[in-house]
Scaffold this motif. Structure first.
Motif, short mmCIF file in Angstrom:
data_model
loop_
_atom_site.label_atom_id
_atom_site.label_comp_id
_atom_site.label_asym_id
_atom_site.label_seq_id
_atom_site.Cartn_x
_atom_site.Cartn_y
_atom_site.Cartn_z
N VAL A 1 0.86 -1.18 0.00
CA VAL A 1 0.00 0.00 0.00
C VAL A 1 0.89 1.23 0.00
O VAL A 1 1.71 1.42 0.91
CB VAL A 1 -0.93 0.03 1.23
CG1 VAL A 1 -1.80 1.30 1.20
CG2 VAL A 1 -1.81 -1.21 1.28
N THR A 2 0.76 2.08 -1.01
CA THR A 2 1.53 3.32 -1.04
C THR A 2 0.75 4.43 -0.36
O THR A 2 -0.48 4.41 -0.33
CB THR A 2 1.88 3.73 -2.49
OG1 THR A 2 0.70 4.21 -3.15
CG2 THR A 2 2.47 2.56 -3.26
N GLY A 3 1.48 5.39 0.18
CA GLY A 3 0.82 6.45 0.93
C GLY A 3 0.13 5.89 2.16
O GLY A 3 -0.96 6.32 2.54
N ALA A 4 0.80 4.93 2.82
CA ALA A 4 0.17 4.17 3.91
C ALA A 4 0.27 4.87 5.26
O ALA A 4 -0.27 4.36 6.25
CB ALA A 4 0.82 2.78 4.01
N GLY A 5 0.91 6.03 5.33
CA GLY A 5 1.15 6.65 6.62
C GLY A 5 -0.02 7.41 7.20
O GLY A 5 -0.04 7.69 8.41
N ASN A 6 -1.02 7.72 6.39
CA ASN A 6 -2.17 8.45 6.93
C ASN A 6 -3.36 8.32 5.99
O ASN A 6 -3.26 7.74 4.91
CB ASN A 6 -1.82 9.93 7.15
CG ASN A 6 -1.14 10.55 5.94
OD1 ASN A 6 -1.65 10.47 4.83
ND2 ASN A 6 0.02 11.15 6.16
#
Length: 269
Positions: free
Chosen positions: A22-27
């Protein structure tokens, strides 16, 4: 933020045994999807540019007792292909398996007339929103081809489906990603890889706050409430879908939607 009922025991999820990037998984949506995939038994590879945010998601997943995720700190704005080569190598070296990708990371850029749009900013937005999903997919293809079936989910936006003035490179890039995803779907139609597109719709995220400053965030759907379509497209149900566009708001989980009737009455796009 919704208090989610993340109580399903490890080992009972419909994504048990899968490894998903999953990319952009930080928020935002990436975080919500990552936690839901982990709840469903998947090992999630959390990719983002901010290590602290990824570590926060990692801690939430492990605190729930779900399969331990992995962290890949990668800046998708990197203009060369070297950073992307490390992604496939790292996944292959650590897991030797990949069953799916969710291309969620996005760069907004400027909301301004095309007449005065800055070229460097245009290139930056396209690097993150269009070129990086292409390069990440290319690097992951060898592992995806080995899966019994694999799913790739690209993310578009209303501004990429129906032209809207002043959305600049973001709107054009989201139109491009919709077109590119369908090209992938055609080219891999006779394989075990399925490619589909999701429009998340207006959600309670940082990006929405940037595009609609001053608007009450409570009127927008919490990202946790729209994850069911992402799970559906990563499960075996994906075999019946290829090159299709799904609107996440058609699959809202009412148990995770904390908006009141008043919020819904004033909700606008």
């Amino acid at each position: 933020m919704v208090e989610n009922d993340y109580t399903k025991p490890r080992g009972e999820g419909i994504l048990e045994g899968k490894t998903i990037l999953v990319t952009g998984a930080g928020n935002g949506i990436g975080k919500a999807v990552s936690i839901e995939y982990a709840r469903q038994g998947a090992t999630v590879i959390l990719l983002g540019k901010t290590k602290r945010n990824l570590e926060g998601v990692y801690d939430e997943i492990t605190d729930y007792g779900y399969p331990e995720p992995a962290i890949l700190v990668v800046d998708l704005a990197e203009p060369t292909g070297d950073a992307f080569k490390t992604i496939g190598a790292a996944i292959s070296g650590e897991f030797n398996q990949l069953d799916g990708i969710v291309h969620n990371a996005a760069e907004l850029g400027m909301l301004t007339p095309l007449e005065i749009y800055v070229g460097d900013q245009w290139d930056h937005v396209f690097q993150v929103n269009v070129k990086s999903p292409l390069l990440v997919t290319q690097q992951c293809l060898p592992l995806l081809k080995e899966a019994t079936y694999a799913s790739i989910i690209f993310t578009t936006d209303e501004s990429g489906i129906k032209p809207k003035g002043y959305w600049g490179a973001y709107g054009v890039s989201k139109a491009a990603i919709l077109h590119m995803a369908r090209m992938w779907a055609i080219e891999y139609a006779n394989t075990s890889i399925r490619v589909n597109i999701v429009d998340p719709g207006p959600c309670r995220t940082g990006l929405r706050l940037l595009t609609h400053p001053g608007m009450p965030m409570k009127r927008y759907t919490p990202p946790e409430a729209i994850t069911s379509i992402y799970t559906k497209l990563m499960d075996c149900d994906v075999l019946g879908h290829n090159g299709e566009l799904f609107y996440a708001h058609d699959f809202i989980n009412p148990d995770l939607d904390d908006r009141t009737e008043r919020d819904l009455a004033t909700s606008t796009k």
